[in-house]
Design a protein around this motif. Sequence first.
Motif, mmCIF file in Angstrom:
data_model
loop_
_atom_site.group_PDB
_atom_site.id
_atom_site.type_symbol
_atom_site.label_atom_id
_atom_site.label_comp_id
_atom_site.label_asym_id
_atom_site.label_seq_id
_atom_site.Cartn_x
_atom_site.Cartn_y
_atom_site.Cartn_z
ATOM 1 N N GLU A 63 62.405 -79.230 46.251
ATOM 2 C CA GLU A 63 63.922 -78.877 46.282
ATOM 3 C C GLU A 63 64.861 -80.113 46.737
ATOM 4 N N ARG A 65 68.646 -79.767 46.209
ATOM 5 C CA ARG A 65 69.885 -79.460 46.585
ATOM 6 C C ARG A 65 70.104 -79.142 47.990
ATOM 7 N N GLY A 66 71.056 -80.077 48.425
ATOM 8 C CA GLY A 66 71.510 -80.148 49.857
ATOM 9 C C GLY A 66 70.489 -80.836 50.978
ATOM 10 N N GLY A 87 71.303 -83.050 43.446
ATOM 11 C CA GLY A 87 72.039 -82.138 44.287
ATOM 12 C C GLY A 87 71.561 -82.542 45.742
ATOM 13 N N HIS A 89 71.460 -85.265 48.795
ATOM 14 C CA HIS A 89 72.294 -86.036 49.616
ATOM 15 C C HIS A 89 71.595 -87.787 49.877
ATOM 16 N N ILE A 114 79.870 -86.915 43.169
ATOM 17 C CA ILE A 114 78.640 -87.145 44.117
ATOM 18 C C ILE A 114 78.494 -88.465 44.495
ATOM 19 N N LYS A 117 78.708 -88.365 48.334
ATOM 20 C CA LYS A 117 77.506 -87.957 48.909
ATOM 21 C C LYS A 117 76.047 -88.913 48.859
#
Length: 218
Positions: A63, A65-66, A87, A89, A114, A117
Motif C-alpha cells: 500500500e 497511498r498516504g 500516492g 509521500h 505531487i 508531497k
Amino acid sequence: MALVPYEETTELGLQKFHKPLATFSFANHTIQIRQDWRHLGVAAVVWDAAIVLSTYLEMGAVELRGRSAVELGAGTGLVGIVAALLGAHVTITDRKVALEFLKSNVQANLPPHIQSKTVVKELTWGQNLGSFSPGEFDLILGADIIYLEETFTDLLQTLEHLCSNHSVILLACRIRYERDNNFLAMLERQFTVRKVHYDPEKDVYIYEAQKRNQKEDL
C-alpha cells in the motif's frame, strides 16, 4: 553510492546507459528519465533493478497511498517518482553530488500537486542520519544499492535508523557476487528477510525486510 564514470566504449551492453533519455510508462504516466553516464557514472543511469522495483510497486504489492516512503541511493529517482505517482509521500535521497541531477528528473516527471508531497534530500549512509527522525518512514526502497562491500555497515545502520517496528524495506538487486549474499546474511541478523519477487528476464530479486519481532502485515 559510488559515482564511477565509465568510458563510452567499455561494453556494447552499456550503450543504453549512454542515451540521454530513458522513457518508461508507470502509473498511467510517461516518465522520461534524464541520464548522465559520462559525468555521474552509475548514479545517473536507470538500472534494471529500478525498473523491476517500480513494476512491483505498480502491481500493488504494498500500500502506497498516504504512506511515507524513502528511496535510498536514488540516482535517477525512477523508483521514488513511481512511488509518488502511486500516492506515497516520498523522500528521495542520494549523496550531495547527485542531488541537482536527481531534482531535475523529479521536477520533470511529477505534476506540481505531487511535487509538493515529494522531497529530494541529501543522505550519505551512516553519516547525516540526524536530519531524519528515527523510524520516520513506512516504506524504505532501494534498487541496486547492494554492491559496494565497504558501504554495507553504513547501509545497515541507515536502515536501522529509518525503520520503525512497522516499516517495510524493499530491496531490488541482482545477486552478482558472494558479497551480495553476505549483505543479505548481515541484514538477516537485524531483520526478518524474505524473497517476495523474482524477474527471470532481468535476473532481479526483490527482498522484503522488517525489524524482528513485529507483524509482517503491510
